[in-house]
Design an enzyme around this catalytic site. Structure first.
Site, PDB file in Angstrom:
ATOM      1  N   PRO A  89       0.836  -1.206   0.000  1.00  0.00           N
ATOM      2  CA  PRO A  89       0.000   0.000   0.000  1.00  0.00           C
ATOM      3  C   PRO A  89       0.869   1.255   0.000  1.00  0.00           C
ATOM      4  CG  PRO A  89      -0.692  -1.550   1.699  1.00  0.00           C
ATOM      5  CD  PRO A  89       0.639  -2.005   1.203  1.00  0.00           C
ATOM      6  N   CYS A  90       0.364   2.304  -0.585  1.00  0.00           N
ATOM      7  CA  CYS A  90       1.096   3.576  -0.638  1.00  0.00           C
ATOM      8  C   CYS A  90       0.576   4.499   0.452  1.00  0.00           C
ATOM      9  CB  CYS A  90       0.934   4.227  -2.008  1.00  0.00           C
ATOM     10  SG  CYS A  90       1.720   5.843  -2.132  1.00  0.00           S
ATOM     11  N   GLN A  91       1.370   4.723   1.481  1.00  0.00           N
ATOM     12  CA  GLN A  91       0.989   5.621   2.578  1.00  0.00           C
ATOM     13  C   GLN A  91       1.811   6.908   2.482  1.00  0.00           C
ATOM     14  OE1 GLN A  91       2.724   2.406   4.720  1.00  0.00           O
ATOM     15  NE2 GLN A  91       1.147   2.630   6.267  1.00  0.00           N
ATOM     16  N   ASN A 134       2.337  -1.222  -7.527  1.00  0.00           N
ATOM     17  CA  ASN A 134       1.571  -0.185  -6.847  1.00  0.00           C
ATOM     18  C   ASN A 134       0.663   0.517  -7.857  1.00  0.00           C
ATOM     19  OD1 ASN A 134       0.946   2.106  -4.918  1.00  0.00           O
ATOM     20  ND2 ASN A 134       2.519   1.027  -3.755  1.00  0.00           N
ATOM     21  N   LEU A 138       1.444   6.406  -7.699  1.00  0.00           N
ATOM     22  CA  LEU A 138       2.678   6.459  -6.905  1.00  0.00           C
ATOM     23  C   LEU A 138       3.755   7.259  -7.633  1.00  0.00           C
ATOM     24  CD1 LEU A 138       4.415   5.541  -4.488  1.00  0.00           C
ATOM     25  CD2 LEU A 138       4.962   3.468  -5.786  1.00  0.00           C
TER      26      LEU A 138
END
Length: 370
Positions: A89-91, A134, A138
């Site tokens: 996941p992209c946080q 992703n 991103l």
């Protein structure tokens, strides 16, 4: 001499898209991590016969290699592996200063991957390849700084890399789905300068490496490729109230200068829009036109949602039986079984990777990096 059996780990495993791809090229999964309990049910149900050791338990009934919370991973207890797979996941990233990378990933889930890899390198077992996926966003997240930190971290760990955005619609599934892929290799072991990405599959099933060939030379698809029989699908027709709500919302958005609303497709369309994890809520991003039957549009069935990602799901058969013999759904592919509720199935398929894309990348890993 026997051919080496390469091993991989499956982090942020979901329902096992990476597992399917890597297994198809002969690799063995030695560790997986997934926190969502329903995804874990799907994963185990579909892969326990393929890799029974992965689901081995200790005397307390605890999994030894099927981890739940990636934050609990103890690197020394993870078996050594050749390839690390992960759709992380992209946080939000801390990019203050843009250092060499590793410290700036702390507090993010990417840090768990980086830390595990670093500890394996320290222990003298550097993973040969990192195979990461992703969302396309991103690339431009925080004006590109997030990706910059990730790539700096890979460099710091001793990896070279290539990145590319690939679209599932060029790989034989009728879905316009773009995803960013990062392919990294440990430079002290793999002596190449760049990775040659596959961009699609041609009419004969061969890999396309030239983007210029995508417009006319890819394997033809239709949305109807994924359809179950009409006597099944008509029960997924949306109500008059929901249909009126979709139309009213789209008109409001149009008046406000927004592009949001439902998307309607026929079986003859080449592909749908991207299916998402929220599809279970109202199906608005992919509605199937049924005006020829005198009916409101319908949502995809859970089976069709899975097929849209390239999973071979038998379900109630195919509206067009010949589709059962295409490259994604013929018997050479493992059958995927839905073992969760309709809501959870939509959620899981919306979060999944597109199988044909991942499989073609897995083939290229074996050709170029192993």
């Amino acid at each position: 001499m026997a051919k080496k059996k390469y091993t991989f780990i499956d982090l942020f495993a979901g329902i096992g898209g990476f597992h399917t791809a890597m297994h198809s090229v002969g690799a063995k999964c030695v560790f997986a991590s997934e926190w969502d309990k329903n995804a874990r049910l799907s994963y185990e149900a579909n892969y326990i016969n393929i890799e029974p050791k992965l689901f081995k338990k200790n005397k307390k009934g605890e999994y030894l290699y099927f981890n739940e919370d990636i934050n609990d991973i103890i690197p020394s207890k993870v078996p050594n592996f050749d390839i690390c797979c992960g759709g992380f996941p992209c946080q939000p990233f801390s990019v203050a200063g843009l250092k060499r990378g590793f410290e700036d990933t702390r507090g993010t889930l990417f840090f768990n991957i980086a830390n595990l890899v670093r500890e394996k390198i320290k222990a003298g077992h550097p993973p040969r390849v990192l195979f990461l996926e992703n969302v396309r966003g991103l690339k431009n997240h925080d004006k590109g700084k997030t990706l910059q930190v990730i790539l700096a971290t890979l460099e710091e760990l001793g990896y070279k890399y290539s990145i590319e955005v690939l679209n599932a619609k060029y790989f034989g599934v009728p879905q316009n789905r773009e995803r960013l892929f990062i392919m990294a290799w440990y430079k002290d072991i793999v002596k190449i300068d760049s990775f040659r990405f596959p961009y699609g599959i041609n009419k004969n099933g061969a890999t396309i490496y030239d983007k210029a060939q995508l417009k006319e030379g890819t394997l033809a698809t239709k949305v109807s490729d994924i359809f179950e029989p009409v006597d099944v699908t008509c029960s997924f027709t949306i109500s008059d109230k929901m249909w009126e709500g979709h139309k009213a919302r789209k008109e409001r958005n149009r008046m406000n200068g927004k592009g949001f609303g439902f998307s309607l497709f026929t079986g003859n369309c080449n592909y749908t829009s991207t299916i998402s994890a929220r599809y279970w809520k109202d199906g608005s991003e992919i509605l199937i036109d049924q005006s020829d039957l005198g009916l409101n549009p319908r949502t995809l069935t859970p089976v069709e949602a899975g097929r849209l990602q390239g999973y071979r799901i038998l379900g109630n058969g195919w509206a067009y039986p010949e589709c059962a013999n295409n490259q994604n759904y013929n018997a050479s592919n493992p059958e995927f079984r839905i073992v969760v509720s309709k809501k959870e199935a939509y959620h899981q398929f919306g979060n999944s990777v597109a199988i044909p894309v991942i499989k073609r990348l897995a083939e290229e890993i074996m050709k170029q990096l192993m």
